[in-house]
Design a protein around this motif. Structure first.
Motif, PDB file in Angstrom:
ATOM      1  N   LEU A  33       0.866  -1.168   0.000  1.00  0.00           N
ATOM      2  CA  LEU A  33       0.000   0.000   0.000  1.00  0.00           C
ATOM      3  C   LEU A  33       0.907   1.223   0.000  1.00  0.00           C
ATOM      4  CD1 LEU A  33      -2.697   1.590   0.553  1.00  0.00           C
ATOM      5  CD2 LEU A  33      -2.246   1.200   2.984  1.00  0.00           C
ATOM      6  N   PHE A  34       0.691   2.140  -0.937  1.00  0.00           N
ATOM      7  CA  PHE A  34       1.527   3.332  -1.028  1.00  0.00           C
ATOM      8  C   PHE A  34       0.762   4.500  -0.406  1.00  0.00           C
ATOM      9  CE2 PHE A  34       2.956   0.357  -4.134  1.00  0.00           C
ATOM     10  CZ  PHE A  34       4.334   0.406  -3.995  1.00  0.00           C
ATOM     11  N   SER A  35       1.272   4.959   0.738  1.00  0.00           N
ATOM     12  CA  SER A  35       0.603   5.962   1.558  1.00  0.00           C
ATOM     13  C   SER A  35       1.332   7.291   1.506  1.00  0.00           C
ATOM     14  CB  SER A  35       0.538   5.450   3.008  1.00  0.00           C
ATOM     15  OG  SER A  35       0.226   6.484   3.916  1.00  0.00           O
ATOM     16  N   THR A  36       0.603   8.378   1.755  1.00  0.00           N
ATOM     17  CA  THR A  36       1.296   9.634   2.031  1.00  0.00           C
ATOM     18  C   THR A  36       2.055   9.435   3.343  1.00  0.00           C
ATOM     19  OG1 THR A  36      -0.610  10.491   3.254  1.00  0.00           O
ATOM     20  CG2 THR A  36      -0.471  11.054   0.912  1.00  0.00           C
ATOM     21  N   GLU A  37       3.169  10.108   3.489  1.00  0.00           N
ATOM     22  CA  GLU A  37       3.979   9.956   4.698  1.00  0.00           C
ATOM     23  C   GLU A  37       3.165  10.297   5.949  1.00  0.00           C
ATOM     24  OE1 GLU A  37       6.656   8.800   7.112  1.00  0.00           O
ATOM     25  OE2 GLU A  37       7.131   8.700   4.962  1.00  0.00           O
ATOM     26  N   GLU A  38       2.326  11.307   5.862  1.00  0.00           N
ATOM     27  CA  GLU A  38       1.575  11.756   7.030  1.00  0.00           C
ATOM     28  C   GLU A  38       0.525  10.745   7.498  1.00  0.00           C
ATOM     29  OE1 GLU A  38      -0.273  15.381   5.834  1.00  0.00           O
ATOM     30  OE2 GLU A  38      -1.565  14.422   4.331  1.00  0.00           O
ATOM     31  N   MET A  39       0.115   9.827   6.615  1.00  0.00           N
ATOM     32  CA  MET A  39      -0.911   8.858   6.974  1.00  0.00           C
ATOM     33  C   MET A  39      -0.367   7.471   7.269  1.00  0.00           C
ATOM     34  SD  MET A  39      -3.954  10.105   7.177  1.00  0.00           S
ATOM     35  CE  MET A  39      -4.986   8.640   6.970  1.00  0.00           C
ATOM     36  N   ALA A  40       0.930   7.276   7.116  1.00  0.00           N
ATOM     37  CA  ALA A  40       1.512   5.939   7.237  1.00  0.00           C
ATOM     38  C   ALA A  40       1.242   5.301   8.598  1.00  0.00           C
ATOM     39  CB  ALA A  40       3.015   5.999   6.969  1.00  0.00           C
ATOM     40  N   ASP A  41       1.476   6.044   9.663  1.00  0.00           N
ATOM     41  CA  ASP A  41       1.281   5.476  11.001  1.00  0.00           C
ATOM     42  C   ASP A  41      -0.186   5.142  11.249  1.00  0.00           C
ATOM     43  OD1 ASP A  41       3.969   5.624  11.539  1.00  0.00           O
ATOM     44  OD2 ASP A  41       3.837   7.551  12.587  1.00  0.00           O
ATOM     45  N   TYR A  42      -1.080   5.900  10.665  1.00  0.00           N
ATOM     46  CA  TYR A  42      -2.512   5.615  10.834  1.00  0.00           C
ATOM     47  C   TYR A  42      -2.852   4.266  10.210  1.00  0.00           C
ATOM     48  CZ  TYR A  42      -7.570   6.062  10.704  1.00  0.00           C
ATOM     49  OH  TYR A  42      -8.918   5.836  10.877  1.00  0.00           O
ATOM     50  N   PHE A  43      -2.363   4.024   9.008  1.00  0.00           N
ATOM     51  CA  PHE A  43      -2.626   2.732   8.367  1.00  0.00           C
ATOM     52  C   PHE A  43      -1.994   1.587   9.172  1.00  0.00           C
ATOM     53  CE2 PHE A  43      -2.937   5.350   4.351  1.00  0.00           C
ATOM     54  CZ  PHE A  43      -4.289   5.140   4.174  1.00  0.00           C
ATOM     55  N   ILE A  44      -0.784   1.807   9.648  1.00  0.00           N
ATOM     56  CA  ILE A  44      -0.095   0.767  10.416  1.00  0.00           C
ATOM     57  C   ILE A  44      -0.875   0.419  11.686  1.00  0.00           C
ATOM     58  CG2 ILE A  44       1.988   0.288  11.769  1.00  0.00           C
ATOM     59  CD1 ILE A  44       3.545   1.931   9.673  1.00  0.00           C
ATOM     60  N   GLY A  45      -1.431   1.429  12.316  1.00  0.00           N
ATOM     61  CA  GLY A  45      -2.116   1.204  13.573  1.00  0.00           C
ATOM     62  C   GLY A  45      -3.564   0.768  13.466  1.00  0.00           C
ATOM     63  N   ASN A  46      -4.184   0.968  12.288  1.00  0.00           N
ATOM     64  CA  ASN A  46      -5.619   0.732  12.193  1.00  0.00           C
ATOM     65  C   ASN A  46      -6.049  -0.337  11.190  1.00  0.00           C
ATOM     66  OD1 ASN A  46      -7.146   2.998  13.893  1.00  0.00           O
ATOM     67  ND2 ASN A  46      -5.318   3.931  12.975  1.00  0.00           N
ATOM     68  N   LEU A  47      -5.219  -0.642  10.226  1.00  0.00           N
ATOM     69  CA  LEU A  47      -5.591  -1.686   9.271  1.00  0.00           C
ATOM     70  C   LEU A  47      -5.191  -3.040   9.853  1.00  0.00           C
ATOM     71  CD1 LEU A  47      -6.784  -2.432   6.533  1.00  0.00           C
ATOM     72  CD2 LEU A  47      -4.514  -2.136   5.525  1.00  0.00           C
ATOM     73  N   GLU A  48      -6.158  -3.710  10.454  1.00  0.00           N
ATOM     74  CA  GLU A  48      -5.887  -4.970  11.154  1.00  0.00           C
ATOM     75  C   GLU A  48      -6.537  -6.175  10.496  1.00  0.00           C
ATOM     76  OE1 GLU A  48      -7.336  -4.038  15.051  1.00  0.00           O
ATOM     77  OE2 GLU A  48      -5.426  -3.104  15.656  1.00  0.00           O
ATOM     78  N   ARG A  49      -7.564  -5.912   9.675  1.00  0.00           N
ATOM     79  CA  ARG A  49      -8.261  -7.028   9.037  1.00  0.00           C
ATOM     80  C   ARG A  49      -8.644  -6.646   7.607  1.00  0.00           C
ATOM     81  NH1 ARG A  49      -9.204 -10.658  12.932  1.00  0.00           N
ATOM     82  NH2 ARG A  49     -10.264 -12.029  11.451  1.00  0.00           N
ATOM     83  N   VAL A  50      -8.640  -7.627   6.747  1.00  0.00           N
ATOM     84  CA  VAL A  50      -9.180  -7.496   5.388  1.00  0.00           C
ATOM     85  C   VAL A  50     -10.289  -8.537   5.296  1.00  0.00           C
ATOM     86  CG1 VAL A  50      -8.741  -7.744   2.928  1.00  0.00           C
ATOM     87  CG2 VAL A  50      -7.032  -6.654   4.396  1.00  0.00           C
TER      88      VAL A  50
END
Length: 243
Positions: A119-136
């Motif tokens: 997943l290619f994220s903006t730098e400012e949103m990277a930690d949010y994805f790391i901390g919140n994307l737990e399930r697909v």
């Protein structure tokens, strides 16, 4: 926010300060607007998606020296392949379910190793994805920053074409096994993109490296120009994928 006005402001800031400015991830149709903003502001512009062949990319406005990198954070998503095989739609749906804006991330592509995607994220949103994307869906996933990016190789075949001219309708017709008139109809109807941007000129000139997306017929990547044949036609090698 009006994206066109925002891009114009970023381009002006880059021109006046000499400091590169970046948009978030753009839709392919917005890339021409970014280029127009750069020209009007008197600066330069390039596009960055985090990997080769990216469809959604950031526009970077600059003046003196082209930035080597953009504020893009490649994230590695992993899951246990023994228990699930989520598809691209599953991944995209789960990311969007986090309630974020679509321009905060670019492409999602599968990795070479089973059970991986990027997943290619903006730098400012990277930690949010790391901390919140737990399930697909029902599948547990883990997200970390990627040390390197190794997308899966596209499935397809390499084919050799001969055309009278290196123009859009000729390549579409030969690569998709269509008549010239059928190819022209697809182009005029807006069903063909060149490098992710809709192209309605049937005589648009192409060059090595161009990517053609033809709705209902897959993609064609011009890999190499091999010169003229004995009959005076142009030999072209393309990689065809999807449908």
């Amino acid at each position: 926010m009006d994206i066109l006005r925002h891009m114009h402001e970023l381009a002006l800031r880059a021109a006046y300060t000499g400091t590169p400015r970046w948009t978030r991830f753009l839709e392919p149709s917005q890339e021409r607007d970014a280029l127009s903003c750069a020209r009007e502001a008197g600066c330069r512009m390039d596009l960055y998606g985090g990997y080769d062949d990216a469809e959604r990319r950031m526009a970077g406005f600059w003046t003196d020296e082209k930035p080597a990198e953009a504020p893009i954070a490649p994230l590695l998503i992993t899951w246990n392949e023994k228990f699930a095989s989520p598809g691209h739609r599953d991944l995209l749906g789960s990311v969007m379910a986090l309630g974020i804006e679509r321009d905060t991330f670019g492409d999602i592509v599968f990795g070479r190793q089973p059970g991986t995607a990027y997943l290619f994220s903006t730098e400012e949103m990277a930690d949010y994805f790391i901390g919140n994307l737990e399930r697909v869906g029902r599948t547990a996933v883990k997200v970390v920053r990627a040390d390197r990016v190794e997308p899966a190789e596209p499935e397809g075949v390499t084919i050799r074409l001969t055309v009278s001219q290196l123009r859009l309708d000729a390549i579409v017709a030969a690569g998709c096994r269509l008549s010239r008139s059928e190819a022209q109809k697809l182009i005029v109807q807006g069903l063909v993109k060149v490098n992710h941007i809709e192209e309605t000129r049937t005589d648009a000139k192409l060059t090595e490296g161009d990517l053609l997306s033809i709705r209902g017929h897959g993609r064609l990547r011009i890999q190499a120009l091999q010169g003229e044949t004995r009959r005076g036609r142009l030999a072209v090698t393309v990689f065809k994928s999807g449908k």
